[in-house]
Design an enzyme around this catalytic site. Structure first.
Site, PDB file in Angstrom:
ATOM      1  CB  THR A 223       3.341  -7.653  15.419  1.00 17.93           C
ATOM      2  OG1 THR A 223       2.344  -7.677  14.412  1.00 17.93           O
ATOM      3  CG2 THR A 223       3.786  -9.083  15.627  1.00 17.93           C
TER       4      THR A 223
ATOM      5  CD  GLN B  55       2.820  -1.740   4.243  1.00 17.16           C
ATOM      6  OE1 GLN B  55       3.800  -0.986   4.228  1.00 17.16           O
ATOM      7  NE2 GLN B  55       1.980  -1.810   3.240  1.00 17.16           N
TER       8      GLN B  55
HETATM    9  N1  ASP Z   1       2.780  -8.042  10.602  1.00 15.72           N
HETATM   10  C1  ASP Z   1       1.501  -7.694  11.149  1.00 15.72           C
HETATM   11  C2  ASP Z   1       0.442  -7.969  10.138  1.00 15.72           C
HETATM   12  O1  ASP Z   1       0.633  -7.634   8.992  1.00 15.72           O
HETATM   13  C3  ASP Z   1       1.382  -6.289  11.581  1.00 15.72           C
HETATM   14  C4  ASP Z   1       2.606  -5.656  12.160  1.00 15.72           C
HETATM   15  O2  ASP Z   1       3.529  -6.300  12.560  1.00 15.72           O
HETATM   16  O3  ASP Z   1       2.659  -4.440  12.211  1.00 15.72           O
HETATM   17  O4  ASP Z   1      -0.595  -8.447  10.502  1.00 15.72           O
END
Ligand code: ASP
Length: 326
Positions: A185, A238
């Protein structure tokens, strides 16, 4: 009619970025690739920093920084975003103004070249906060934002990551998958010279995510939050856990009601419950005085910041590199 001139304020400015907590192990990319990835991060940092230096708003600064990372192949947002279970991209993004609590977000977008610009457009328009999928794409198109074929976002690395995740799914070894295969992200937080805070986040979610799944990033209070006088937060990890804990707002509450310092509040879940449960997570956070915190419990997290004294740093793993802002 003339507007009343605003008094010139020039308080401290600061900015922090993350490029996801799902970074690869150091040996998985060449030294030249690591250097290039850090350079992309540095350029995004400079883009945001330049806005602040010219007395621009924290909102414009976080937008500029996230835009730079959306266009980089190294980060899971915009170009180079993760693929879902259908081998397609569904993009999420949000931006929030700590001064007014105004916010804009899109989720499940398939054609908006830079989802953060659509989120910003929504924030400025002040009607809907969050638009989904085809509605978000149509909104962007109607308002003249650059729209592209879904395949524009695809890169060879993401195709490989999808194959690897499908393999893990078949073998039932998801837990053994590397953080870099699972997610990433980008995000930014900033404090401007008028004392305002802002936060922005953009993501492709995680590789092989179910079609239609929405993560924490576009949800105000979960992956993205800013409130003047308290803090600005952008999370990575996550997303389901970030949603359940209302992660970003939880940090703000620990500061404003719990009296915790930025470092302690930001690390509370990431280094505590999330780490104990094996939930890969990280964040970039900034308080009203311009202190930056970048906790993560994974192997590494792309991160960068300029502190109030002008000290600029870029990092992916343990080692931090002092960088120039030109
Ligand atoms: N937080 C993001 C999501 O769950 C993914 C990530 O940051 O790795 O879509």
């Amino acid at each position: 009619m003339h507007s009343t001139p605003q008094p010139l304020t020039s308080g401290p400015v600061a900015i922090g970025l993350h490029g996801g907590c799902g970074v690869m192990a150091e040996h998985e990319m060449s030294a030249a690739q690591w250097q290039e990835a850090r350079e992309h991060l540095r350029l995004a940092l400079v883009a945001g920093w330049n806005v602040l230096q010219q007395q621009g708003s924290a909102l414009d600064a976080v937008q500029a920084a996230v835009l730079g990372m959306e266009d980089s192949v190294y980060f899971n947002a915009g170009y180079g975003a993760a693929l879902n279970a259908d081998g397609k991209h569904e993009l999420d993004a949000a931006i929030m103004d700590g001064a007014t609590l105004a916010a804009g977000a899109v989720c499940g977008a398939a054609h908006i070249r830079n989802p953060i610009l659509a989120a910003r457009h929504l924030l400025d328009a002040g009607e809907a906060v969050l638009m989904t999928a085809a509605g978000a794409d149509a909104y962007a198109q109607t308002h003249g934002l650059d729209c592209v074929a879904n395949s524009y976002f695809t890169t060879a690395q993401r195709v490989e990551a999808l194959q690897a995740m499908r393999e893990h799914q078949r073998a039932g070894t998801f837990k053994a998958a590397r953080e870099s295969e699972k997610h990433g992200t980008v995000g930014a937080v900033a404090l401007d010279s008028s004392g305002h805070l802002a936060a922005a986040t953009s993501t492709g979610g995680y590789t092989n995510k179910p079609v239609g799944r929405v993560g924490d990033s576009p949800l105000i209070g979960a992956g993205t939050y800013a409130c003047d006088g308290v803090c600005a937060v952008s999370g990575t990890g996550q997303g389901e856990y970030f949603i359940r804990h209302v992660f970003a707002h939880d940090i703000a509450t620990r500061i404003s009601l719990g009296g915790l310092g930025l470092e302690q509040a930001s690390g509370h879940l990431i280094m505590g419950e999330f780490r104990e449960q094996g939930v890969g997570a990280g964040a970039i956070t900034l308080d009203a005085r311009g202190n930056v915190s970048a906790p993560y419990n994974t192997l590494g997290m792309f991160r960068a910041w300029v502190s109030v004294d002008g000290h600029a740093v870029v990092a992916s793993h343990d080692q931090e590199f002092v960088v120039a802002l030109t």
